[in-house]
Design a protein around this motif. Structure first.
Motif, PDB file in Angstrom:
ATOM      1  N   SER A  21      -2.821 -10.635  -0.905  1.00  0.00           N
ATOM      2  CA  SER A  21      -2.308 -10.579   0.459  1.00  0.00           C
ATOM      3  C   SER A  21      -0.874 -10.075   0.462  1.00  0.00           C
ATOM      4  CB  SER A  21      -2.367 -11.967   1.096  1.00  0.00           C
ATOM      5  OG  SER A  21      -1.699 -11.970   2.352  1.00  0.00           O
ATOM      6  N   PRO A  22      -0.510  -9.225   1.426  1.00  0.00           N
ATOM      7  CA  PRO A  22       0.880  -8.774   1.516  1.00  0.00           C
ATOM      8  C   PRO A  22       1.782  -9.757   2.251  1.00  0.00           C
ATOM      9  CG  PRO A  22      -0.427  -7.690   3.193  1.00  0.00           C
ATOM     10  CD  PRO A  22      -1.385  -8.536   2.376  1.00  0.00           C
ATOM     11  N   ASP A  23       1.171 -10.728   2.978  1.00  0.00           N
ATOM     12  CA  ASP A  23       1.956 -11.625   3.821  1.00  0.00           C
ATOM     13  C   ASP A  23       1.487 -13.079   3.809  1.00  0.00           C
ATOM     14  OD1 ASP A  23      -0.431 -11.414   5.122  1.00  0.00           O
ATOM     15  OD2 ASP A  23       0.347 -10.322   6.857  1.00  0.00           O
ATOM     16  N   ALA A  24       0.525 -13.414   2.951  1.00  0.00           N
ATOM     17  CA  ALA A  24      -0.057 -14.752   2.872  1.00  0.00           C
ATOM     18  C   ALA A  24      -0.819 -15.132   4.130  1.00  0.00           C
ATOM     19  CB  ALA A  24       1.008 -15.803   2.571  1.00  0.00           C
ATOM     20  N   LEU A  25      -1.103 -14.160   4.995  1.00  0.00           N
ATOM     21  CA  LEU A  25      -1.875 -14.399   6.208  1.00  0.00           C
ATOM     22  C   LEU A  25      -3.212 -13.661   6.191  1.00  0.00           C
ATOM     23  CD1 LEU A  25       0.959 -14.135   8.890  1.00  0.00           C
ATOM     24  CD2 LEU A  25      -0.090 -16.221   7.987  1.00  0.00           C
ATOM     25  N   HIS A  26      -3.203 -12.456   5.687  1.00  0.00           N
ATOM     26  CA  HIS A  26      -4.400 -11.628   5.642  1.00  0.00           C
ATOM     27  C   HIS A  26      -4.758 -11.376   4.179  1.00  0.00           C
ATOM     28  CE1 HIS A  26      -2.207 -10.744   9.394  1.00  0.00           C
ATOM     29  NE2 HIS A  26      -3.417 -10.779   9.944  1.00  0.00           N
ATOM     30  N   TRP A  27      -5.992 -11.751   3.816  1.00  0.00           N
ATOM     31  CA  TRP A  27      -6.391 -11.749   2.416  1.00  0.00           C
ATOM     32  C   TRP A  27      -7.580 -10.824   2.168  1.00  0.00           C
ATOM     33  CZ3 TRP A  27      -3.736 -14.546  -1.305  1.00  0.00           C
ATOM     34  CH2 TRP A  27      -2.769 -15.439  -0.824  1.00  0.00           C
ATOM     35  N   THR A  28      -7.562 -10.216   0.974  1.00  0.00           N
ATOM     36  CA  THR A  28      -8.666  -9.371   0.532  1.00  0.00           C
ATOM     37  C   THR A  28      -9.172  -9.880  -0.807  1.00  0.00           C
ATOM     38  OG1 THR A  28      -7.720  -7.430   1.633  1.00  0.00           O
ATOM     39  CG2 THR A  28      -9.376  -7.022  -0.075  1.00  0.00           C
ATOM     40  N   ALA A  29     -10.497 -10.045  -0.917  1.00  0.00           N
ATOM     41  CA  ALA A  29     -11.100 -10.547  -2.155  1.00  0.00           C
ATOM     42  C   ALA A  29     -11.683  -9.392  -2.954  1.00  0.00           C
ATOM     43  CB  ALA A  29     -12.195 -11.562  -1.847  1.00  0.00           C
ATOM     44  N   ALA A  30     -11.520  -9.449  -4.276  1.00  0.00           N
ATOM     45  CA  ALA A  30     -12.095  -8.429  -5.155  1.00  0.00           C
ATOM     46  C   ALA A  30     -12.513  -9.094  -6.456  1.00  0.00           C
ATOM     47  CB  ALA A  30     -11.088  -7.321  -5.438  1.00  0.00           C
ATOM     48  N   PRO A  31     -13.692  -8.735  -6.990  1.00  0.00           N
ATOM     49  CA  PRO A  31     -14.103  -9.313  -8.276  1.00  0.00           C
ATOM     50  C   PRO A  31     -13.215  -8.799  -9.395  1.00  0.00           C
ATOM     51  CG  PRO A  31     -15.603  -7.574  -7.618  1.00  0.00           C
ATOM     52  CD  PRO A  31     -14.673  -7.778  -6.466  1.00  0.00           C
ATOM     53  N   LEU A  32     -12.937  -9.668 -10.365  1.00  0.00           N
ATOM     54  CA  LEU A  32     -12.247  -9.209 -11.557  1.00  0.00           C
ATOM     55  C   LEU A  32     -13.196  -8.349 -12.372  1.00  0.00           C
ATOM     56  CD1 LEU A  32     -10.420 -12.518 -12.466  1.00  0.00           C
ATOM     57  CD2 LEU A  32      -9.357 -10.428 -11.657  1.00  0.00           C
ATOM     58  N   ALA A  33     -12.650  -7.552 -13.272  1.00  0.00           N
ATOM     59  CA  ALA A  33     -13.486  -6.628 -14.043  1.00  0.00           C
ATOM     60  C   ALA A  33     -14.598  -7.380 -14.756  1.00  0.00           C
ATOM     61  CB  ALA A  33     -12.636  -5.869 -15.049  1.00  0.00           C
ATOM     62  N   GLY A  34     -15.776  -6.770 -14.777  1.00  0.00           N
ATOM     63  CA  GLY A  34     -16.924  -7.394 -15.432  1.00  0.00           C
ATOM     64  C   GLY A  34     -17.968  -7.812 -14.412  1.00  0.00           C
ATOM     65  N   THR A  35     -19.176  -8.032 -14.853  1.00  0.00           N
ATOM     66  CA  THR A  35     -20.252  -8.449 -13.970  1.00  0.00           C
ATOM     67  C   THR A  35     -20.887  -9.730 -14.501  1.00  0.00           C
ATOM     68  OG1 THR A  35     -21.836  -7.094 -15.218  1.00  0.00           O
ATOM     69  CG2 THR A  35     -20.757  -6.066 -13.312  1.00  0.00           C
ATOM     70  N   GLY A  36     -21.719 -10.360 -13.667  1.00  0.00           N
ATOM     71  CA  GLY A  36     -22.379 -11.579 -14.083  1.00  0.00           C
ATOM     72  C   GLY A  36     -21.534 -12.797 -13.801  1.00  0.00           C
ATOM     73  N   PRO A  37     -22.000 -13.985 -14.223  1.00  0.00           N
ATOM     74  CA  PRO A  37     -21.266 -15.226 -13.954  1.00  0.00           C
ATOM     75  C   PRO A  37     -19.872 -15.193 -14.564  1.00  0.00           C
ATOM     76  CG  PRO A  37     -23.478 -15.671 -14.785  1.00  0.00           C
ATOM     77  CD  PRO A  37     -23.237 -14.209 -14.979  1.00  0.00           C
ATOM     78  N   GLY A  38     -18.916 -15.754 -13.852  1.00  0.00           N
ATOM     79  CA  GLY A  38     -17.551 -15.801 -14.371  1.00  0.00           C
ATOM     80  C   GLY A  38     -16.680 -16.704 -13.526  1.00  0.00           C
ATOM     81  N   ALA A  39     -15.554 -17.123 -14.090  1.00  0.00           N
ATOM     82  CA  ALA A  39     -14.605 -17.968 -13.380  1.00  0.00           C
ATOM     83  C   ALA A  39     -13.195 -17.651 -13.849  1.00  0.00           C
ATOM     84  CB  ALA A  39     -14.915 -19.446 -13.616  1.00  0.00           C
ATOM     85  N   ALA A  40     -12.278 -17.559 -12.909  1.00  0.00           N
ATOM     86  CA  ALA A  40     -10.856 -17.419 -13.222  1.00  0.00           C
ATOM     87  C   ALA A  40     -10.224 -18.793 -13.034  1.00  0.00           C
ATOM     88  CB  ALA A  40     -10.202 -16.398 -12.302  1.00  0.00           C
ATOM     89  N   LEU A  41      -9.623 -19.345 -14.099  1.00  0.00           N
ATOM     90  CA  LEU A  41      -9.185 -20.734 -14.081  1.00  0.00           C
ATOM     91  C   LEU A  41      -7.676 -20.916 -14.158  1.00  0.00           C
ATOM     92  CD1 LEU A  41     -11.955 -22.173 -16.431  1.00  0.00           C
ATOM     93  CD2 LEU A  41     -11.875 -22.244 -13.937  1.00  0.00           C
ATOM     94  N   ALA A  42      -6.927 -19.892 -14.576  1.00  0.00           N
ATOM     95  CA  ALA A  42      -5.474 -20.029 -14.669  1.00  0.00           C
ATOM     96  C   ALA A  42      -4.849 -18.634 -14.719  1.00  0.00           C
ATOM     97  CB  ALA A  42      -5.069 -20.829 -15.901  1.00  0.00           C
ATOM     98  N   ALA A  43      -3.589 -18.534 -14.311  1.00  0.00           N
ATOM     99  CA  ALA A  43      -2.891 -17.247 -14.314  1.00  0.00           C
ATOM    100  C   ALA A  43      -1.423 -17.448 -14.643  1.00  0.00           C
ATOM    101  CB  ALA A  43      -3.032 -16.556 -12.958  1.00  0.00           C
ATOM    102  N   ALA A  44      -0.810 -16.427 -15.210  1.00  0.00           N
ATOM    103  CA  ALA A  44       0.621 -16.460 -15.537  1.00  0.00           C
ATOM    104  C   ALA A  44       1.202 -15.075 -15.307  1.00  0.00           C
ATOM    105  CB  ALA A  44       0.835 -16.886 -16.984  1.00  0.00           C
ATOM    106  N   HIS A  45       2.477 -15.043 -14.924  1.00  0.00           N
ATOM    107  CA  HIS A  45       3.176 -13.782 -14.664  1.00  0.00           C
ATOM    108  C   HIS A  45       4.367 -13.681 -15.606  1.00  0.00           C
ATOM    109  CE1 HIS A  45       4.120 -10.316 -12.103  1.00  0.00           C
ATOM    110  NE2 HIS A  45       5.391 -10.655 -12.209  1.00  0.00           N
ATOM    111  N   TYR A  46       4.531 -12.530 -16.232  1.00  0.00           N
ATOM    112  CA  TYR A  46       5.689 -12.306 -17.095  1.00  0.00           C
ATOM    113  C   TYR A  46       6.147 -10.876 -16.934  1.00  0.00           C
ATOM    114  CZ  TYR A  46       8.733 -12.162 -21.195  1.00  0.00           C
ATOM    115  OH  TYR A  46       9.816 -12.021 -22.032  1.00  0.00           O
ATOM    116  N   ARG A  47       7.410 -10.725 -16.532  1.00  0.00           N
ATOM    117  CA  ARG A  47       7.955  -9.409 -16.220  1.00  0.00           C
ATOM    118  C   ARG A  47       7.068  -8.740 -15.183  1.00  0.00           C
ATOM    119  NH1 ARG A  47      10.036  -7.600 -22.326  1.00  0.00           N
ATOM    120  NH2 ARG A  47      11.701  -9.200 -22.433  1.00  0.00           N
TER     121      ARG A  47
END
Length: 242
Positions: A21-47
């Motif tokens: 989202s560019p403003d935390a009000l309007h959101w767009t969903a997109a699958p992460l790369a890959g197909t089939g069952p999956g889960a994103a459980l944690a994220a980190a940002h560096y530089r």
């Protein structure tokens, strides 16, 4: 703004997903790369990079997975994770000067992975042995600060638990911070759930069991090796009558 998780389709199959989202009000969903069952459980940002960890597959075929976006706005691409002997997943991740690190499980046991740049991940068997040397060791937090990486959680102490912190200055040689024993042990069980920078030091937050149940607690450290006695000075914690 980025949010990560999983999205279950009409076929009841979860897909690892990123919402942006560019403003935390309007959101767009997109699958992460890959197909089939999956889960994103944690994220980190560096530089300029963002790394996401979780799993792909399900049941006996579940495997730890990592995705990387090298700059804001660029697609997330699945990265190479050494296959595990048994079902695996990554549930924690941190990134810093020493690289990227993730914790999770392999076939039910604790596991730790490392990558110099978030692209190729391998299990850190030496670090796993250090953690496993403490009975009942559990990792609930990872944090990279400056030239160090810390893991925190708890270890078994008789019928209860003590809070615990592990540290490394190079990403490979880990040690249990034994200098904090008097801060992490005492009456009642103790556990650390999260770590965060605090000025030039660290703060750990968790809980201590008291006669009436668990209460929130915090510890502070100037260097990751020496830690304060726990504070339970939170508005929700009743103070003993004097």
């Amino acid at each position: 703004w980025l949010v990560f998780g999983s999205r279950t389709g009409a076929d009841d199959v979860p897909t690892a997903t990123v919402w942006s989202s560019p403003d935390a009000l309007h959101w767009t969903a997109a699958p992460l790369a890959g197909t089939g069952p999956g889960a994103a459980l944690a994220a980190a940002h560096y530089r300029s990079a963002t790394v996401v960890v979780g799993s792909t597959g399900s049941g006996a075929n579940q495997q730890a997975a990592a995705w990387l976006s090298t700059a804001d706005g660029t697609p997330f691409v699945a990265q190479e994770v050494t296959p595990s002997d048994g079902p695996s997943r990554m549930t924690l991740v941190t990134a810093g000067a020493l690289g990227t690190f993730a914790a999770g499980t392999v076939d039910g046991r604790f596991a730790l992975w490392g990558s110099s740049n978030g692209r190729r991940w391998t299990e850190l068997s030496g670090a796993e042995k250090v953690v496993a040397a403490s009975p009942g060791a559990r990792i609930d937090a990872l944090l990279a600060v400056g030239d160090f990486v810390y893991a925190a959680g708890s270890v078994q102490d008789g019928p209860g638990t003590d809070a615990a912190v592990w540290a490394t200055a190079n990403g490979f040689d880990w040690h249990l911070v034994t200098s904090a024993a008097t801060s992490f042990t005492g009456p009642g069980s103790r556990v650390i759930y999260s770590l965060a920078p605090l000025g030039s030091g660290l703060v750990a937050v968790g809980a201590i069991s008291q006669g009436t149940g668990w209460v929130p607690a915090s510890w502070i450290s100037p260097d990751g090796e020496s830690w304060s006695l726990p504070s339970v000075d939170f508005p929700s914690v009743p103070h003993p009558q004097r």
